[in-house]
Design an enzyme around this catalytic site. Structure first.
Site, short mmCIF file in Angstrom:
data_model
loop_
_atom_site.label_atom_id
_atom_site.label_comp_id
_atom_site.label_asym_id
_atom_site.label_seq_id
_atom_site.Cartn_x
_atom_site.Cartn_y
_atom_site.Cartn_z
N TYR B 440 -74.21 -19.35 -2.84
CA TYR B 440 -72.63 -19.71 -2.29
C TYR B 440 -71.81 -18.52 -1.63
CZ TYR B 440 -71.23 -18.73 -7.09
OH TYR B 440 -70.72 -18.13 -8.36
N GLU B 441 -70.73 -18.97 -1.30
CA GLU B 441 -69.80 -17.80 -0.48
C GLU B 441 -70.50 -17.20 0.68
OE1 GLU B 441 -66.72 -17.86 -1.57
OE2 GLU B 441 -67.29 -19.15 -3.32
#
Lengths: 593, 593
Positions: B440-441
């Site tokens: 993620y990110e």
């Protein structure tokens, strides 16, 4: 919904073109009944079974899990039906002797069938796998009477088998097990103790379960030389083969695990259960290792199956997912974005997985052929060579194939981005399910100790030298068009030869050395093995003009450029010695200040 | 039951002895209020909170998960209480401006607090983390009125914040989002669309949730230049700060994930919700990146926390677990077997994790110091240098720290053998929870593209060259006793310098090249960064005679011998070019024959 298409084209290529299996079978009296068409029909049937049945209950099995209720274990919905179909299809005895109801198929073929099962449902696969392992141990060590009583029922799928080794305090170190076997007057034994991590220890698939149990008799020598093997049926079996009373053995609970949740992993309590000695007292470990070695190769296949499943799903997702534009210019101007297959980093991950799969599959068939020689050949010299090769390569087949497969599955999961982390796409389950393959049946660290200690140092490098000699002889026959794989394979063989000598010499002076470098050594030999497999693949593919074959050569080039260089890193690490690891006091590890 | 002891001794060493933080703070007007004793008290309080509170609800949170019922999300048992205590302790605003109710603490300190939270309960940590990220974006881009309305409530923990970017068809490629923002007559906007993967999108921890939402206005330019940022509160807020009616935004469902199950990951439906523009139209992505960069550094800390937690538990287990005997002779004859700490391979795994933790912690504090310079310094030149350094190192802090941590956690899990695969010991959860940090990110692949493209090639290597120059200047000051780390760090700097030039030159001729080698380049620069950190650690530890310091030097030697050589492998891969990856037709990936 995850997809799976059995990789039959590649399986046929490996079997028929790389290893010339049909000729090998025809040349062997005991295998001459098997031709290419029959083998193909078996693979196609298994493809249907796995694509239609085991795949369809893989995710539901994970979500539901095996359940422990009122002292017994229930498998997930439809597992019982699937097992029944599997048994009725004759699959459990596929590789078993015809004498006991098996089909007598060679390992070269059955590893490919196993791959499809592991790809689609590893939890399911473990139930018959343990049965077959138990069958193998009984075939080798049990009395004729015991064989007649148990083997046909196991291979027909009416009963299943287990292997009960681990105890709460004793895993790798079986020498310290506490389970006791006290002789009864009737020649049977009274078995008392607790076993843990027992795959299929209880379930509702069949009416009976045959436990193979390691235990110590009252006067047994200490350590691993005092372990005996016993048959402990869930229900005792009459002389006429019918079930008698329930034995004093049963599950205490099941484990809650990271994955393979539909496989029941049981704590088993033996409360004075009736057991029957297999073979001689104190020779149980040898009998169990027949089973263990079989399982170890299978765990490598578990890795391959998972990696193939993960690759196929990731490749399809990457094809369909539109995100960003190609660095070298828009590829699909009519769409809002290009397929992520345009991105080099996505391709890198997919190619890592695909190269791993194709080399692993070849390696599995190669080791299986060696096993088939040990079983079906009549040439004592050939059997000896093959036995040594199997001894050398079993830890590699288990540990290297599962380590590389786990990385491939992680790469495949990453191709999905955030979607790889949620259940829907099946990849997160695949990661969780596969992780155990690096751990069980002897951790990959323990496999590495086995390789470097028992299989290399103990025979002063004879087994590995014979393997290197074979590689040289065969690879030297490659034509110059294949120099890109020929040269690096020969170089790698020499690097392994040199570092092996260094390890043996150093180990004689430093008892701790081999343990500190074992995993790096196993990976280095694994890389050489894969390079050898790609050399074989290229040799078979050369001069064939279709894209299928030309892509084999390209994939081999990818392996040479991107994967094989890891061998040099492994050797650098081995050369750094053991002091840097052994120097620290034991207290250091749990001390912060 | 898993253990955790906050590594305060190492944190103090890094902060006070390696980076001389108290002197740095004293020399800066805006930070002069912070002394060593205060910093220490804050760390000790956080140690208590995490050891007592967040650790105790980590496993139950995983088992229970967040629940979606009747259109709203409920957090796991005791999460609400823990959040209340956390908020009342003033922790949410620890690094926030005092103007809005924060404590104004420097990042150098808060990264260490964050590490403890991530170590003990990553699911819990994500709720306040997203609040702080939303707060940062508002601090930088919102109007004074918006700041006054939202920031104090966010930092007090009365409300939380989210970031709503991803849509079903748009993750990495935000240019193709479809969520619409149509202007209303009163200056607000009418927001319509679906967002997925929204961390903390709904929950029962607080009375309100402030969503930061990316959307496109009707006449917005196509692609990423036409994205605007909106505040969309769950409950509208009156001018007097009280809650008004429910807004037309809510969760459609929550995701079923591999891990961080107690963190609610929501599908969010915006059905004509009222939104308020932040900053100017079409400048939303820049505002969101303030938040993203903050999160990216935090994800690296998630890796460090998990790796420290895993290490501590594995080291304790390895100490207690008796199995086998030392290769160099029995160590504990009075016991049935030796501790598995006698085995070199177990030590290897533990040392991998520990070396990773200590270098990661130093690197996190180093990057945090650069962030503190950008925020608190008054020297424009120093700010520019630090800004460039942060830009360069943020993708490394995110991707390299999570990649190495994931491997460390796997090694720690392996120390447990089969026990690492079951819930009881906490390691399997740790693996599952950490895996998302690589994804993620911005996946670690995307981080690598950011590094090699925007941070290296785009400025013709200026940022990386400045970093290399700094390393040379500082490492050259090391005394000759430290040549073992000095020489390899300088060599590695030169290797990075050379390969960077090669990459920039090649990228100009081959548009696909950088994408194919980006991950290897990021790892190579990560290895150089860790070598630099160990050089700093050794410099601080030299001449101090206690075991604590001497062990720092030994661990650096382990890093040099066993981990740093990976840099050479990465460079070999980079040199293999892009053709081997780009050559394959797109069809190849999904074709078997």
């Amino acid at each position: 919904m995850p997809i799976y298409n059995a990789p039959l084209a590649d399986m046929r290529f490996i079997l028929n073109e790389v290893f010339n299996a049909p000729q090998f079978w025809q040349a062997n009296e005991k295998l001459a009944h098997l031709d290419s068409a029959t083998a193909d029909a078996i693979l196609e049937e298994m493809a249907k079974f796995t694509q239609n049945i085991t795949l369809s209950i893989n995710r539901s099995g994970d979500e539901e899990g095996a359940r422990f209720e009122n002292g017994q274990v229930y498998t997930a919905t439809n597992f019982k039906d699937a097992f029944k179909q599997y048994a009725e299809g004759g699959w459990i005895g596929l590789s078993a002797d015809e004498e006991w109801g098996g089909q007598g198929m060679p390992k070269m073929l059955t590893v490919l069938a196993d791959e499809m099962l592991f790809a689609t449902n590893p939890s399911f696969m473990l139930y018959p796998l343990l049965s077959v392992g138990a069958g193998m141990a009984l075939s080798s060590y049990a009395s004729q009477e015991q064989k007649e009583k148990y083997l046909p029922k196991i291979y027909s799928g009416e009963w299943t088998g287990t292997m009960c080794l681990t105890e709460p305090h004793a895993g790798t170190d079986l020498g310290i097990i506490k389970t006791k076997a006290e002789p009864n007057a009737d020649g049977s034994y009274h078995i008392t103790g607790t076993k843990i991590f027992i795959t299929g220890g209880d379930h509702d698939l069949t009416e009976n379960i045959i436990h193979l149990v390691l235990a110590k008799t009252p006067d047994a020598p200490a350590g691993s030389r005092g372990i005996s093997l016993f048959i402990v049926p869930k229900y005792l079996v009459n002389d006429d083969g019918h079930l008698d009373e329930r034995n004093a053995v049963g599950p205490g609970s099941i484990e809650h695990k990271m994955g393979i949740k539909a496989s029941a992993t049981c704590v088993m309590n033996f409360d004075g259960a009736k057991g029957y000695l297999v073979g001689n007292e104190n020779e149980g470990l040898a009998a169990m290792f027949v089973m263990m070695n079989y399982e170890r190769l299978s765990m490598g296949i578990q890795g391959l199956g998972a990696s193939e499943f993960a690759y196929q799903n990731a490749a399809q997702y990457a094809t369909d997912r539109l995100q960003g534009r190609s660095a070298s210019g828009t590829q699909s101007p009519q769409k809002p974005a290009d397929s992520i297959l345009v991105h080099g980093d996505v391709r890198r991950m997919l190619l890592n997985a695909r190269a791993n799969n194709e080399a692993s599959r070849a390696f599995a068939v190669y080791v299986a052929q060696q096993l088939d020689i040990t079983k079906f050949s009549t040439d004592a010299e050939a059997i000896k060579i093959a036995n040594d090769r199997v001894a050398l390569l079993t830890p590699i087949a288990k540990a290297y194939l599962t380590d590389t497969a786990f990385n491939a599955v992680l790469d495949a999961q990453m191709c999905f981005g955030g979607h790889g982390y949620i259940r829907e796409w099946g990849l997160e389950q695949c990661v969780r399910d596969l992780r155990i393959a690096q751990i069980y049946e002897g951790t990959n660290g323990v496999q590495s100790q086995d390789l470097i200690g028992r299989k290399v140092i103990k025979n002063d490098g004879a087994f590995i030298q014979a393997f290197i000699d074979e590689i040289r002889e065969e690879v030297n026959q490659l034509p110059s068009e294949l120099n890109f794989i020929k040269d690096v394979t020969l170089d790698s063989a020499t690097e392994i030869e040199v570092i092996t000598r260094y390890i043996i010499d150093t180990a004689h002076e430093d008892a701790n050395f081999s343990n500190t470098v074992a995993v790096d050594y196993l990976h280095a030999v694994g890389l050489l093995s894969f390079s050898y497999m790609f050399a074989k693949i290229c040799h078979a593919a050369l001069d064939k003009q279709t894209e299928f074959y030309q892509n084999k050569l390209m994939l081999a080039r990818y392996f040479v450029a991107r994967i094989l260089p890891d061998l040099k890193l492994r050797i650098m690490r081995i050369q750094s010695g053991s002091d840097i690891i052994m120097h620290f006091d034991q207290d250091y590890f749990t001390t912060q200040s």
